[in-house]
Motif scaffolding. Structure first.
Motif, PDB file in Angstrom:
ATOM      1  N   HIS A  19       2.369  72.099 -27.998  1.00  9.46           N
ATOM      2  CA  HIS A  19       2.605  71.826 -29.317  1.00  9.46           C
ATOM      3  C   HIS A  19       3.733  71.039 -29.591  1.00  9.46           C
ATOM      4  O   HIS A  19       4.407  71.160 -30.484  1.00  9.46           O
ATOM      5  N   GLY A  20       3.747  69.947 -28.658  1.00  9.81           N
ATOM      6  CA  GLY A  20       4.812  68.671 -29.131  1.00  9.81           C
ATOM      7  C   GLY A  20       3.974  67.940 -30.016  1.00  9.81           C
ATOM      8  O   GLY A  20       3.201  68.158 -30.553  1.00  9.81           O
ATOM      9  N   LYS A  21       4.541  66.755 -30.242  1.00 12.78           N
ATOM     10  CA  LYS A  21       3.912  65.658 -31.162  1.00 12.78           C
ATOM     11  C   LYS A  21       2.853  65.163 -30.613  1.00 12.78           C
ATOM     12  O   LYS A  21       1.746  64.883 -31.448  1.00 12.78           O
ATOM     13  N   ALA A  22       2.652  65.045 -29.223  1.00  7.34           N
ATOM     14  CA  ALA A  22       1.418  64.306 -28.805  1.00  7.34           C
ATOM     15  C   ALA A  22       1.305  64.508 -27.300  1.00  7.34           C
ATOM     16  O   ALA A  22       2.078  64.884 -26.479  1.00  7.34           O
ATOM     17  N   VAL A  23       0.250  64.300 -26.837  1.00  9.34           N
ATOM     18  CA  VAL A  23      -0.161  64.028 -25.290  1.00  9.34           C
ATOM     19  C   VAL A  23      -0.645  62.547 -24.942  1.00  9.34           C
ATOM     20  O   VAL A  23      -1.192  62.207 -25.959  1.00  9.34           O
ATOM     21  N   GLY A  24      -0.911  62.230 -23.716  1.00 11.97           N
ATOM     22  CA  GLY A  24      -1.242  61.090 -23.678  1.00 11.97           C
ATOM     23  C   GLY A  24      -1.327  60.678 -22.055  1.00 11.97           C
ATOM     24  O   GLY A  24      -0.794  61.277 -21.118  1.00 11.97           O
ATOM     25  N   VAL A  25      -1.596  59.103 -21.913  1.00 11.29           N
ATOM     26  CA  VAL A  25      -1.444  58.568 -20.485  1.00 11.29           C
ATOM     27  C   VAL A  25      -1.307  57.313 -20.391  1.00 11.29           C
ATOM     28  O   VAL A  25      -1.336  56.550 -21.222  1.00 11.29           O
ATOM     29  N   ALA A  60      -8.133  73.468 -33.713  1.00  8.62           N
ATOM     30  CA  ALA A  60      -8.891  72.405 -34.145  1.00  8.62           C
ATOM     31  C   ALA A  60      -8.131  71.333 -33.945  1.00  8.62           C
ATOM     32  O   ALA A  60      -7.629  70.563 -34.877  1.00  8.62           O
ATOM     33  N   GLU A  61      -8.416  70.516 -32.949  1.00  6.79           N
ATOM     34  CA  GLU A  61      -7.763  69.325 -32.611  1.00  6.79           C
ATOM     35  C   GLU A  61      -8.836  68.113 -32.641  1.00  6.79           C
ATOM     36  O   GLU A  61      -9.909  68.243 -31.723  1.00  6.79           O
ATOM     37  N   SER A  62      -8.655  67.234 -33.412  1.00  9.49           N
ATOM     38  CA  SER A  62      -9.652  66.070 -33.286  1.00  9.49           C
ATOM     39  C   SER A  62      -9.709  65.217 -31.947  1.00  9.49           C
ATOM     40  O   SER A  62     -10.465  64.659 -31.584  1.00  9.49           O
ATOM     41  N   ASP A  63      -8.383  65.357 -31.179  1.00 10.76           N
ATOM     42  CA  ASP A  63      -7.996  64.338 -30.207  1.00 10.76           C
ATOM     43  C   ASP A  63      -8.669  62.954 -30.517  1.00 10.76           C
ATOM     44  O   ASP A  63      -9.453  62.236 -29.514  1.00 10.76           O
ATOM     45  N   ILE A  64      -8.206  62.291 -31.433  1.00 13.84           N
ATOM     46  CA  ILE A  64      -8.367  60.911 -31.491  1.00 13.84           C
ATOM     47  C   ILE A  64      -7.520  60.145 -30.699  1.00 13.84           C
ATOM     48  O   ILE A  64      -6.330  60.315 -30.787  1.00 13.84           O
ATOM     49  N   VAL A  65      -8.181  59.181 -30.030  1.00 17.51           N
ATOM     50  CA  VAL A  65      -7.251  58.457 -29.175  1.00 17.51           C
ATOM     51  C   VAL A  65      -6.767  57.267 -29.679  1.00 17.51           C
ATOM     52  O   VAL A  65      -7.477  56.449 -30.548  1.00 17.51           O
ATOM     53  N   HIS A  66      -5.699  56.786 -29.480  1.00 19.82           N
ATOM     54  CA  HIS A  66      -4.982  55.498 -29.902  1.00 19.82           C
ATOM     55  C   HIS A  66      -4.674  54.673 -28.613  1.00 19.82           C
ATOM     56  O   HIS A  66      -3.793  54.933 -27.818  1.00 19.82           O
ATOM     57  N   ILE A  67      -5.131  53.572 -28.687  1.00 18.14           N
ATOM     58  CA  ILE A  67      -4.844  52.371 -27.429  1.00 18.14           C
ATOM     59  C   ILE A  67      -3.566  51.831 -27.972  1.00 18.14           C
ATOM     60  O   ILE A  67      -3.647  50.803 -28.995  1.00 18.14           O
ATOM     61  N   TYR A  86      -2.260  62.402 -30.781  1.00 21.57           N
ATOM     62  CA  TYR A  86      -1.421  63.266 -31.556  1.00 21.57           C
ATOM     63  C   TYR A  86      -1.576  64.681 -31.681  1.00 21.57           C
ATOM     64  O   TYR A  86      -3.103  64.859 -32.085  1.00 21.57           O
ATOM     65  N   ASN A  87      -1.069  65.403 -31.559  1.00 20.67           N
ATOM     66  CA  ASN A  87      -1.359  66.660 -31.789  1.00 20.67           C
ATOM     67  C   ASN A  87      -1.363  67.353 -33.430  1.00 20.67           C
ATOM     68  O   ASN A  87      -0.512  66.753 -34.016  1.00 20.67           O
ATOM     69  N   GLN A  88      -2.412  67.810 -33.869  1.00 19.64           N
ATOM     70  CA  GLN A  88      -2.435  68.048 -35.235  1.00 19.64           C
ATOM     71  C   GLN A  88      -2.439  69.536 -35.653  1.00 19.64           C
ATOM     72  O   GLN A  88      -1.893  69.922 -36.663  1.00 19.64           O
TER      73      GLN A  88
END
Length: 351
Positions: A19-25, A60-67, A86-88
Protein backbone atom coordinates in the motif's frame (compact mmCIF):
# COMPACT_ATOMS: atom_id res chain seq x y z
CA UNK A 1 16.76 -4.29 2.84
CA UNK A 2 19.17 -7.21 2.72
CA UNK A 3 17.64 -10.16 0.91
CA UNK A 4 15.83 -8.10 -1.73
CA UNK A 5 18.27 -9.03 -4.53
CA UNK A 6 18.59 -12.30 -6.43
CA UNK A 7 20.96 -13.69 -9.04
CA UNK A 8 24.60 -13.16 -9.95
CA UNK A 9 25.26 -12.57 -13.66
CA UNK A 10 21.58 -11.72 -14.26
CA UNK A 11 20.58 -9.89 -11.08
CA UNK A 12 17.32 -8.38 -9.89
CA UNK A 13 16.44 -6.17 -6.91
CA UNK A 14 12.77 -5.59 -6.11
CA UNK A 15 11.38 -2.70 -4.09
CA UNK A 16 8.11 -1.26 -2.76
CA UNK A 17 5.23 -2.15 -0.46
CA UNK A 18 1.66 -3.31 -0.95
CA UNK A 19 0.00 0.00 0.00
CA UNK A 20 2.95 2.30 -0.64
CA UNK A 21 3.34 4.54 -3.68
CA UNK A 22 4.76 1.89 -6.00
CA UNK A 23 6.45 -1.47 -6.48
CA UNK A 24 9.14 -2.29 -8.97
CA UNK A 25 12.45 -3.85 -9.88
CA UNK A 26 15.97 -3.05 -11.05
CA UNK A 27 17.47 -5.58 -13.47
CA UNK A 28 21.22 -5.74 -14.12
CA UNK A 29 23.06 -8.03 -16.52
CA UNK A 30 20.89 -7.59 -19.62
CA UNK A 31 22.97 -7.47 -22.78
CA UNK A 32 22.80 -4.35 -24.97
CA UNK A 33 20.77 -4.14 -28.19
CA UNK A 34 17.94 -6.43 -27.04
CA UNK A 35 14.72 -5.04 -28.50
CA UNK A 36 12.55 -4.30 -25.48
CA UNK A 37 9.34 -2.35 -24.96
CA UNK A 38 6.89 -1.80 -22.13
CA UNK A 39 4.44 -3.97 -24.09
CA UNK A 40 6.85 -6.92 -23.78
CA UNK A 41 6.70 -6.56 -20.00
CA UNK A 42 3.01 -5.73 -19.78
CA UNK A 43 1.74 -8.95 -21.33
CA UNK A 44 3.34 -10.95 -18.49
CA UNK A 45 2.17 -8.51 -15.80
CA UNK A 46 -1.39 -8.81 -17.08
CA UNK A 47 -1.31 -12.50 -16.18
CA UNK A 48 -0.34 -11.70 -12.57
CA UNK A 49 -2.41 -8.60 -11.88
CA UNK A 50 -5.36 -8.71 -9.45
CA UNK A 51 -9.04 -8.64 -10.35
CA UNK A 52 -8.97 -11.29 -13.09
CA UNK A 53 -11.61 -13.65 -11.70
CA UNK A 54 -13.70 -14.56 -8.68
CA UNK A 55 -10.79 -16.71 -7.46
CA UNK A 56 -8.55 -13.68 -6.93
CA UNK A 57 -8.69 -10.41 -5.04
CA UNK A 58 -11.02 -7.73 -6.41
CA UNK A 59 -8.32 -5.09 -5.87
CA UNK A 60 -8.34 -3.00 -9.07
CA UNK A 61 -4.70 -2.47 -9.98
CA UNK A 62 -3.95 -1.93 -13.67
CA UNK A 63 -0.26 -2.74 -13.01
CA UNK A 64 0.94 -0.53 -15.85
CA UNK A 65 4.71 -0.78 -16.13
CA UNK A 66 6.99 2.21 -16.69
CA UNK A 67 10.59 1.69 -17.85
CA UNK A 68 12.75 4.48 -16.43
CA UNK A 69 16.25 3.43 -17.44
CA UNK A 70 18.34 0.97 -19.42
CA UNK A 71 16.34 1.23 -22.66
CA UNK A 72 16.95 3.78 -25.43
CA UNK A 73 15.16 3.95 -28.78
CA UNK A 74 13.57 0.57 -28.14
CA UNK A 75 16.80 -1.27 -27.34
CA UNK A 76 18.56 -2.17 -24.11
CA UNK A 77 21.75 -0.23 -23.43
CA UNK A 78 23.48 -2.78 -21.20
CA UNK A 79 22.94 -0.59 -18.13
CA UNK A 80 20.55 -1.36 -15.23
CA UNK A 81 16.89 -1.43 -16.23
CA UNK A 82 14.52 0.17 -13.71
CA UNK A 83 10.80 -0.60 -13.92
CA UNK A 84 8.04 0.88 -11.73
CA UNK A 85 4.37 0.02 -11.24
CA UNK A 86 2.48 2.74 -9.38
CA UNK A 87 -0.09 1.54 -6.84
CA UNK A 88 -3.51 2.99 -7.64
CA UNK A 89 -6.12 1.12 -5.58
CA UNK A 90 -4.61 1.30 -2.09
CA UNK A 91 -6.91 1.13 0.92
CA UNK A 92 -4.69 1.06 4.03
CA UNK A 93 -7.73 2.07 6.10
CA UNK A 94 -8.93 -1.52 5.77
CA UNK A 95 -6.23 -2.39 8.33
CA UNK A 96 -6.79 0.40 10.85
CA UNK A 97 -8.71 -1.81 13.28
CA UNK A 98 -6.11 -4.59 13.31
CA UNK A 99 -2.79 -2.75 12.95
CA UNK A 100 -1.85 -3.66 16.52
CA UNK A 101 -2.73 -7.34 16.07
CA UNK A 102 -0.65 -10.18 14.64
CA UNK A 103 -2.51 -11.85 11.76
CA UNK A 104 -2.23 -15.65 11.75
CA UNK A 105 -0.19 -16.93 8.82
CA UNK A 106 1.32 -13.50 8.08
CA UNK A 107 4.79 -12.09 8.65
CA UNK A 108 3.56 -9.41 11.09
CA UNK A 109 5.23 -10.97 14.13
CA UNK A 110 8.51 -11.94 12.46
CA UNK A 111 9.01 -8.58 10.70
CA UNK A 112 8.45 -6.74 13.98
CA UNK A 113 10.93 -8.98 15.78
CA UNK A 114 13.56 -8.47 13.06
CA UNK A 115 13.20 -4.74 12.33
CA UNK A 116 11.37 -3.44 15.44
CA UNK A 117 9.03 -1.69 13.04
CA UNK A 118 6.62 -2.99 10.40
CA UNK A 119 4.43 -1.64 7.65
CA UNK A 120 0.98 -2.88 8.70
CA UNK A 121 -0.74 -1.65 5.50
CA UNK A 122 -1.65 -4.89 3.82
CA UNK A 123 1.50 -6.90 4.35
CA UNK A 124 3.95 -4.15 3.45
CA UNK A 125 7.10 -5.62 1.94
CA UNK A 126 5.91 -9.17 2.71
CA UNK A 127 2.88 -8.75 0.44
CA UNK A 128 2.39 -10.88 -2.63
CA UNK A 129 2.31 -7.59 -4.50
CA UNK A 130 6.12 -7.60 -4.31
CA UNK A 131 6.08 -10.34 -6.97
CA UNK A 132 5.00 -7.83 -9.64
CA UNK A 133 8.63 -6.73 -9.88
CA UNK A 134 9.74 -10.34 -10.28
CA UNK A 135 7.31 -10.88 -13.15
CA UNK A 136 8.54 -7.71 -14.88
CA UNK A 137 12.14 -8.92 -14.60
CA UNK A 138 11.12 -12.41 -15.64
CA UNK A 139 9.59 -11.03 -18.83
CA UNK A 140 13.06 -9.84 -19.88
CA UNK A 141 14.62 -13.17 -18.93
CA UNK A 142 11.93 -14.99 -20.93
CA UNK A 143 12.68 -12.89 -23.99
CA UNK A 144 16.38 -13.70 -23.74
CA UNK A 145 15.64 -17.39 -23.21
CA UNK A 146 13.33 -17.45 -26.24
CA UNK A 147 16.40 -16.66 -28.35
CA UNK A 148 17.88 -19.87 -26.91
CA UNK A 149 14.65 -21.81 -27.73
CA UNK A 150 13.89 -22.33 -24.03
CA UNK A 151 10.18 -22.61 -23.17
CA UNK A 152 8.77 -22.38 -19.61
CA UNK A 153 5.19 -23.43 -18.85
CA UNK A 154 3.64 -23.49 -15.37
CA UNK A 155 0.07 -24.33 -14.43
CA UNK A 156 -2.12 -25.28 -11.49
CA UNK A 157 -1.88 -29.05 -11.06
CA UNK A 158 -3.98 -29.24 -7.91
CA UNK A 159 -6.19 -26.85 -5.93
CA UNK A 160 -8.80 -27.23 -3.20
CA UNK A 161 -8.06 -30.97 -3.09
CA UNK A 162 -8.83 -31.46 -6.79
CA UNK A 163 -6.00 -32.75 -9.01
CA UNK A 164 -5.76 -32.49 -12.79
CA UNK A 165 -6.03 -35.80 -14.64
CA UNK A 166 -5.04 -34.42 -18.05
CA UNK A 167 -2.11 -32.33 -19.24
CA UNK A 168 -3.45 -29.96 -21.88
CA UNK A 169 -1.38 -26.79 -22.31
CA UNK A 170 -4.03 -25.27 -24.59
CA UNK A 171 -6.53 -24.76 -21.73
CA UNK A 172 -4.18 -23.18 -19.15
CA UNK A 173 -5.02 -19.58 -20.07
CA UNK A 174 -8.68 -20.41 -20.74
CA UNK A 175 -9.81 -21.08 -17.17
CA UNK A 176 -9.58 -18.95 -13.99
CA UNK A 177 -7.41 -21.50 -12.16
CA UNK A 178 -4.81 -21.72 -14.94
CA UNK A 179 -5.24 -25.47 -14.60
CA UNK A 180 -4.06 -27.94 -17.25
CA UNK A 181 -7.38 -29.83 -17.19
CA UNK A 182 -10.63 -27.97 -17.94
CA UNK A 183 -12.88 -30.46 -16.15
CA UNK A 184 -10.72 -30.36 -13.05
CA UNK A 185 -10.71 -26.54 -13.20
CA UNK A 186 -14.49 -26.49 -12.99
CA UNK A 187 -14.48 -28.69 -9.90
CA UNK A 188 -11.68 -26.61 -8.34
CA UNK A 189 -13.77 -23.48 -8.84
CA UNK A 190 -16.78 -25.12 -7.19
CA UNK A 191 -14.68 -26.10 -4.16
CA UNK A 192 -13.21 -22.60 -3.92
CA UNK A 193 -16.68 -21.06 -3.94
CA UNK A 194 -17.59 -23.32 -1.04
CA UNK A 195 -14.49 -22.18 0.87
CA UNK A 196 -15.30 -18.52 0.18
CA UNK A 197 -18.82 -19.04 1.50
CA UNK A 198 -17.21 -20.26 4.72
CA UNK A 199 -14.89 -17.20 4.72
CA UNK A 200 -11.91 -19.46 4.15
CA UNK A 201 -9.20 -20.04 1.51
CA UNK A 202 -7.52 -22.99 -0.20
CA UNK A 203 -4.02 -24.01 -1.34
CA UNK A 204 -2.70 -26.19 -4.12
CA UNK A 205 0.23 -27.33 -6.26
CA UNK A 206 1.74 -25.54 -9.25
CA UNK A 207 3.80 -27.60 -11.68
CA UNK A 208 6.42 -26.17 -14.04
CA UNK A 209 7.87 -27.78 -17.17
CA UNK A 210 10.88 -26.35 -19.00
CA UNK A 211 12.03 -27.52 -22.42
CA UNK A 212 14.98 -26.57 -24.60
CA UNK A 213 17.57 -26.23 -21.83
CA UNK A 214 21.00 -27.38 -22.99
CA UNK A 215 22.79 -30.08 -21.00
CA UNK A 216 25.57 -28.84 -18.76
CA UNK A 217 23.82 -25.89 -17.11
CA UNK A 218 24.40 -25.52 -13.36
CA UNK A 219 27.19 -24.87 -10.88
CA UNK A 220 28.44 -27.44 -8.37
CA UNK A 221 28.46 -27.67 -5.40
CA UNK A 222 26.36 -25.04 -3.67
CA UNK A 223 24.94 -23.37 -6.78
CA UNK A 224 23.37 -26.47 -8.28
CA UNK A 225 20.66 -25.67 -10.82
CA UNK A 226 17.98 -27.43 -8.79
CA UNK A 227 19.21 -25.78 -5.59
CA UNK A 228 18.93 -22.32 -7.15
CA UNK A 229 15.52 -23.09 -8.64
CA UNK A 230 14.46 -24.22 -5.17
CA UNK A 231 15.86 -20.99 -3.68
CA UNK A 232 13.92 -18.97 -6.25
CA UNK A 233 10.65 -20.81 -5.68
CA UNK A 234 10.84 -20.83 -1.90
CA UNK A 235 11.48 -17.09 -1.96
CA UNK A 236 7.89 -16.67 -3.20
CA UNK A 237 5.90 -15.90 -0.06
CA UNK A 238 3.12 -18.47 -0.46
CA UNK A 239 5.35 -21.38 -1.52
CA UNK A 240 6.06 -23.90 1.24
CA UNK A 241 7.71 -26.81 -0.57
CA UNK A 242 9.23 -28.04 -3.84
CA UNK A 243 10.06 -31.35 -5.54
CA UNK A 244 11.79 -32.28 -8.79
CA UNK A 245 10.94 -35.12 -11.16
CA UNK A 246 9.64 -38.09 -9.18
CA UNK A 247 10.02 -35.93 -6.09
CA UNK A 248 8.91 -37.35 -2.77
CA UNK A 249 7.68 -40.51 -4.50
CA UNK A 250 11.36 -41.45 -4.69
CA UNK A 251 11.16 -42.34 -0.99
CA UNK A 252 9.08 -45.40 -1.93
CA UNK A 253 11.03 -46.43 -5.03
CA UNK A 254 13.94 -48.82 -5.52
CA UNK A 255 17.15 -47.51 -6.99
CA UNK A 256 16.52 -49.67 -10.03
CA UNK A 257 13.21 -47.83 -10.51
CA UNK A 258 14.40 -44.32 -9.81
CA UNK A 259 17.67 -44.35 -11.77
CA UNK A 260 17.24 -42.88 -15.25
CA UNK A 261 18.69 -45.48 -17.61
CA UNK A 262 20.22 -44.39 -20.91
CA UNK A 263 20.35 -45.83 -24.42
CA UNK A 264 21.77 -44.58 -27.73
CA UNK A 265 18.95 -42.02 -27.95
CA UNK A 266 19.51 -40.56 -24.48
CA UNK A 267 17.60 -40.95 -21.21
CA UNK A 268 14.84 -43.56 -21.11
CA UNK A 269 13.07 -42.00 -18.08
CA UNK A 270 13.22 -38.64 -16.32
CA UNK A 271 12.75 -39.31 -12.60
CA UNK A 272 15.55 -36.79 -11.93
CA UNK A 273 13.42 -34.03 -13.43
CA UNK A 274 16.06 -32.99 -15.93
CA UNK A 275 18.85 -32.30 -13.43
CA UNK A 276 21.62 -34.64 -12.23
CA UNK A 277 24.37 -33.56 -9.84
CA UNK A 278 22.92 -30.07 -9.96
CA UNK A 279 23.54 -29.86 -13.73
CA UNK A 280 20.95 -30.01 -16.50
CA UNK A 281 20.75 -33.24 -18.52
CA UNK A 282 19.04 -31.75 -21.57
CA UNK A 283 15.81 -33.52 -20.67
CA UNK A 284 12.67 -31.61 -19.69
CA UNK A 285 13.08 -29.89 -16.31
CA UNK A 286 10.05 -30.68 -14.16
CA UNK A 287 9.27 -29.44 -10.66
CA UNK A 288 6.25 -28.81 -8.46
CA UNK A 289 5.70 -26.26 -5.70
CA UNK A 290 3.26 -26.37 -2.80
CA UNK A 291 1.19 -23.21 -2.45
CA UNK A 292 -0.31 -22.58 0.99
CA UNK A 293 -3.89 -21.33 1.49
CA UNK A 294 -4.06 -17.53 1.42
CA UNK A 295 -3.41 -16.31 4.98
CA UNK A 296 -5.93 -13.45 4.90
CA UNK A 297 -9.35 -14.89 5.68
CA UNK A 298 -12.41 -13.16 7.10
CA UNK A 299 -13.40 -15.78 9.65
CA UNK A 300 -12.56 -15.22 13.35
CA UNK A 301 -9.17 -16.53 14.52
CA UNK A 302 -7.21 -16.41 17.75
CA UNK A 303 -4.15 -14.18 18.05
CA UNK A 304 -2.44 -11.65 20.34
CA UNK A 305 -1.87 -7.90 20.21
CA UNK A 306 1.39 -5.97 20.58
CA UNK A 307 1.15 -6.24 24.37
CA UNK A 308 0.62 -10.01 24.27
CA UNK A 309 -3.09 -9.91 25.12
CA UNK A 310 -5.17 -12.71 23.60
CA UNK A 311 -7.78 -11.43 21.16
CA UNK A 312 -9.93 -12.55 18.23
CA UNK A 313 -9.17 -11.19 14.78
CA UNK A 314 -11.08 -10.97 11.51
CA UNK A 315 -8.95 -9.91 8.53
CA UNK A 316 -11.14 -7.83 6.27
CA UNK A 317 -10.04 -6.41 2.92
CA UNK A 318 -9.64 -7.81 -0.58
CA UNK A 319 -7.83 -11.12 -0.81
CA UNK A 320 -7.38 -14.16 -3.06
CA UNK A 321 -9.40 -17.24 -2.17
CA UNK A 322 -6.75 -19.29 -4.00
CA UNK A 323 -3.40 -17.80 -4.97
CA UNK A 324 -2.36 -20.60 -7.38
CA UNK A 325 -3.43 -18.97 -10.69
CA UNK A 326 -1.63 -15.71 -9.90
CA UNK A 327 1.49 -17.56 -8.74
CA UNK A 328 1.76 -19.38 -12.09
CA UNK A 329 3.38 -16.38 -13.89
CA UNK A 330 5.57 -15.73 -10.83
CA UNK A 331 6.89 -19.31 -10.93
CA UNK A 332 7.64 -18.93 -14.63
CA UNK A 333 9.37 -15.59 -14.04
CA UNK A 334 11.62 -16.88 -11.26
CA UNK A 335 12.51 -19.98 -13.27
CA UNK A 336 13.43 -17.75 -16.22
CA UNK A 337 15.62 -15.54 -14.02
CA UNK A 338 17.52 -18.56 -12.68
CA UNK A 339 18.04 -20.05 -16.14
CA UNK A 340 19.20 -16.82 -17.77
CA UNK A 341 21.57 -16.26 -14.85
CA UNK A 342 23.08 -19.72 -15.31
CA UNK A 343 23.36 -19.35 -19.07
CA UNK A 344 25.38 -16.18 -18.55
CA UNK A 345 27.62 -17.95 -16.04
CA UNK A 346 28.11 -20.85 -18.47
CA UNK A 347 29.02 -18.50 -21.30
CA UNK A 348 31.54 -16.74 -19.05
CA UNK A 349 33.10 -20.12 -18.26
CA UNK A 350 33.85 -20.83 -21.93
CA UNK A 351 34.48 -17.26 -23.11
Amino acid sequence: MAGSSFGKAFRISTFGESHGKAVGVIVDGVRPLLELSEEDIQKELNRRKPGQSEVGTPRAESDIVHIYSGVFEGKTTGTPIMMILYNQDTRPQDYNDIHKLFRPGHADYTYLKKYRIRDWRGSGRASGRETAGRVAAGAIAKKLLAERKVKITAYTLKAAGVECKKLDFSVIERNPLRACDMEAAELMLERIREAKDKKDSVGGIVECRITGVDPGLGEPVFDKLDAELAHAMLSIGAVKGIEFGAGFKAADMFGSEHNDAMDKDGFVTNNAGGILGGISTGEEIVFRVVVKPTSSISRPQNTVDLEGNEVNIVTEGRHDACICPRIVPVVEAMAAIVLEDHYKRQEALWA
